[in-house]
Enzyme design. Structure first.
Site, mmCIF file in Angstrom:
data_model
loop_
_atom_site.group_PDB
_atom_site.id
_atom_site.type_symbol
_atom_site.label_atom_id
_atom_site.label_comp_id
_atom_site.label_asym_id
_atom_site.label_seq_id
_atom_site.Cartn_x
_atom_site.Cartn_y
_atom_site.Cartn_z
ATOM 1 N N CYS A 120 0.893 -1.089 -0.038
ATOM 2 C CA CYS A 120 0.012 0.056 0.055
ATOM 3 C C CYS A 120 0.852 1.204 -0.079
ATOM 4 O O CYS A 120 1.639 1.452 0.949
ATOM 5 C CB CYS A 120 -0.899 0.007 0.946
ATOM 6 N N ARG A 139 -2.432 0.463 6.524
ATOM 7 C CA ARG A 139 -3.735 0.525 7.012
ATOM 8 C C ARG A 139 -4.339 -0.809 7.427
ATOM 9 O O ARG A 139 -3.919 -1.694 6.834
ATOM 10 C CB ARG A 139 -4.511 0.799 5.746
#
Length: 168
Positions: free
Chosen positions: A64, A69
């Site tokens: 990511c 996250r």
């Protein structure tokens, strides 16, 4: 993603800009660490593989560019549906004989968690009500796709989506 799908037995074929997937003969529920760690969206296989195959083992997703996250919302909704999920050595192992419909409220709106929950609910027994859902266009598109496959869904585009895991 195509590499991951092929590794579990999905036959892929390209014709021009189209990618065709034949998922009839999924032979494996262990997703290779390398490809899964390269892309965040590999986590999307949790709900669909779990509802279809009863188990899945996958590396914690990576890749990511936004940054780290968490996937806690993905895990929480699947556990509410009856999945047993454990993490060992950077791998998530999930299993469940049968996912069951639930009434679940996301503590914060999440596109990925909403997608994962929808995919799991499509194969679950009973009705799933998802609250505080993401309302982005990709959620509406996924709902329409699942509906085209015969899944009963109401509320796409709103923050409450109801999914009947049986075919209409």
């Amino acid at each position: 993603m195509e590499e991951i799908l092929e590794s579990v037995g999905v036959c892929t074929r390209r014709e021009g800009d189209a990618l065709y997937l034949d998922c009839m003969d999924i032979k494996c529920t262990v997703i290779p660490r390398g490809p899964a760690e390269k892309m965040r969206s590999s986590v999307m296989l949790l709900g669909s593989m779990l509802s279809r195959c009863g188990s899945v083992t996958i590396a914690c997703p990576g890749g990511c560019t936004i940054g780290k996250r968490p996937i806690d919302l993905h895990i929480r909704v699947l556990e509410e549906m009856g999945a047993k999920i454990r993490m060992e050595h950077g791998m998530l192992s999930a299993s469940c004989k049968t996912l069951r419909g639930v009434d679940f409220t996301f503590e914060k709106s999440s596109v990925g968690a909403t997608e994962n929950a929808l995919l799991a609910a499509a194969g679950a027994v009973g009705t799933t009500v998802l609250r505080n859902c993401a309302r982005e266009p990709e959620i509406v598109c996924l709902c329409r796709f699942l509906k085209s496959m015969g899944i009963c869904i109401q509320g796409e585009g709103s923050d409450v989506i109801c999914v009947s895991g049986s075919v209409c």
